[in-house]
Enzyme design. Structure first.
Site, short mmCIF file in Angstrom:
data_model
loop_
_atom_site.label_atom_id
_atom_site.label_comp_id
_atom_site.label_asym_id
_atom_site.label_seq_id
_atom_site.Cartn_x
_atom_site.Cartn_y
_atom_site.Cartn_z
N GLU A 106 48.95 18.08 51.02
CA GLU A 106 48.32 18.72 52.17
C GLU A 106 47.95 17.61 53.14
O GLU A 106 46.95 16.91 52.95
CB GLU A 106 47.09 19.52 51.73
CG GLU A 106 47.42 20.68 50.80
CD GLU A 106 48.25 21.77 51.47
OE1 GLU A 106 48.07 21.98 52.69
OE2 GLU A 106 49.08 22.40 50.80
N CYS B 193 42.19 18.47 59.75
CA CYS B 193 43.64 18.39 59.78
C CYS B 193 44.27 19.43 60.68
O CYS B 193 45.41 19.28 61.12
CB CYS B 193 44.20 18.51 58.36
SG CYS B 193 43.67 20.00 57.49
#
Length: 487
Positions: free
Chosen positions: A221, A256
């Site tokens: 991720e 993110c």
């Protein structure tokens, strides 16, 4: 807890012993049962409820994260993930029946989800509670034994996990290892059945290289430069509020999926900049460095990384709002920049902070070339009322996820996968996708001893070949002959 004390070092031998203990626990079979999985999820749900204050305090210590943000973006999402998994666990565990082919008639077929084994979760510092416990929930719900390695860059949250998680879950099958690079290296030297890493691409490559030595599957991720395309036909007041809270209301841009840059037309840019200025002042006051609703920058290294972007030649003079910094408090104000050079650091690297460049184009269709000239992002956003432009965005932009007319909210939908594509990540999780990420889908075909097709056995004759070809092509006549003709 496993980790360092004043007299103990977590080295390769300690890591090996930890994995050995977990593998013994997994092979004993207890993690595979519904009862064990449900009990661990119930324990985590109790932890979230009973330790909310301690979690909030740890996030405040690590990031000066506002209490409301801690609850909305970490605690509540972790609770939702846990309760959603509990609600659906029996259904997810149940074998999935699938059609059987005519070539295997009579038979039954199903897909059985089985746990991978002993898995490693390496977490990130920016959402140190959620990004630790969420993949651990996925590992547990799939029936695995798991080691959680929280980020040492968020030490208060890491220490909290090491202290309280063993009080709520089975510590013989779920362990926390604290530490930095040496401890993580010792863990990566072990053989795992899955490694789940959240963080940046540089470390992601290290994790993947270590996993490759044992052919260990990985979920990575990561991140990237998430674009925001803004059309001139939008409800500007609503759009800028959503962009602002999705950028600066998400850990002050240290997320993110935070917007990394905006693209709009040259003619619309002045209105957009002015609307953002008004909204930022309303949200964070005339002196945002004093706002209690903005997280601080995580540490001095990252602070200097961000200020280096701001101070670069031909960039500092592009600031149209903000730009104030306070190194002592590790605070940087929300900052807008207009038309920075495309080859500047701020446009080449993921920003991961409160800086937001605005790139202008003659027409919005030109934005696709800019977006696609960069690595595929974790998220991409478009604000428009124009359905044609929306569809063109969906068709032309490859990203982990896309959100239309808002920012970041897609991760709250547990029916959607959350993950990257290309350099923004490998694999996805959330909801059932978390269960699938930590499961092996085992194909099972079951037959009895009736229904023998003599044509499948040697010696092969032209007649047998005709029957078998017909059977493969779905011929009912061939099926009849295969089952009932004697050879």
């Amino acid at each position: 807890m496993e980790g360092k004390t004043s007299n103990e070092v977590f080295n390769r031998e300690k890591a090996e012993a930890t994995v050995k203990e977990l593998r013994q626990s997994f092979r004993a079979g207890k993690t595979k049962t519904y009862e064990w999985r449900a009990a661990q999820l119930e324990g985590i749900a109790r932890l979230i409820k009973e330790k909310e204050s301690e979690i909030t305090q740890a996030l405040r210590s690590d990031l000066a994260k506002p209490e409301m943000e801690s609850y909305l973006h970490e605690i509540s999402l972790a609770k939702s993930a846990c309760l959603f998994a509990l609600k659906n666990l029996k259904k997810w565990m149940k074998p999935e029946k699938v059609p059987a082919a005519i070539t295997t008639f009579p038979s039954s077929a199903q897909i059985v989800s089985e746990p991978l084994g002993v898995v490693l979760v390496i977490s990130a510092w920016n959402y140190p509670f959620l990004l630790s416990i969420d993949p651990v929930i996925g590992a547990i719900v799939a029936g695995n034994a798991v080691v959680l390695k929280p980020s040492e860059i968020a030490p208060a949250t890491s220490e909290l996990f090491a202290k309280i998680l063993p009080e709520y879950v089975d510590s013989s099958s779920i362990k926390v290892v604290e530490g930095g690079v040496p401890e993580t290296t010792a863990l990566l030297e072990q053989k795992w059945d899955k490694i789940f890493y959240t963080g940046n691409g540089k470390v992601g490559r290290i994790v993947m290289a270590a996993a490759a030595k044992n052919l260990t599957p990985v979920s990575l991720e990561l991140g990237g430069k998430s674009p925001v395309l803004v059309d001139s036909d939008v409800n500007l007041k609503v759009a800028v509020k959503r962009i602002a809270v999705g950028k600066w209301g998400c850990n002050n841009g240290q997320a993110c999926i935070a917007p990394d840059y905006i693209i709009t037309t040259k003619s619309f840019a002045p209105q957009l900049v002015e609307a953002l200025k008004v909204t930022l002042e309303r949200f964070y006051g005339k002196n945002p460095l004093e706002s209690a609703d903005l997280s601080r920058i995580v540490n001095l290294n990252h602070f200097k990384h961000l200020t280096d972007m701001l101070d670069e030649e031909n960039v500092s003079d592009k600031i149209v709002c903000g730009g104030q910094t306070d190194e002592k408090q590790l605070k940087i104000a929300p900052t807008l920049l207009l038309d920075v050079p495309h080859d500047s650091l701020i446009m080449k690297n993921e920003i991961f902070g409160p800086l937001l460049p605005i790139v202008t184009v003659d027409k919005l269709e030109d934005s696709f070339e800019i977006i696609n000239s960069m690595s595929k992002p974790l998220a991409a956003y478009v604000f428009t009322k124009n359905k044609k432009l929306e569809q063109e965005f969906l068709s032309n932009v490859s990203a982990g996820g896309i959100l239309v007319n808002d920012v970041a909210l897609h991760l709250a939908n547990l029916y959607l996968p959350f993950g990257g594509v290309g350099e923004s990540g490998i694999g996805a999780y959330h909801g059932k996708f978390s269960f699938d990420a930590f499961s092996h889908k085992k194909a099972v075909l079951s037959r009895g001893f009736a229904g023998e097709a003599g044509a499948r056995y040697p010696p092969y004759t032209p007649e047998k070949q005709w029957i078998l070809k017909g059977l493969i092509n779905g011929s009912i006549v061939a099926l009849f002959l295969a089952l009932f003709k004697r050879f």
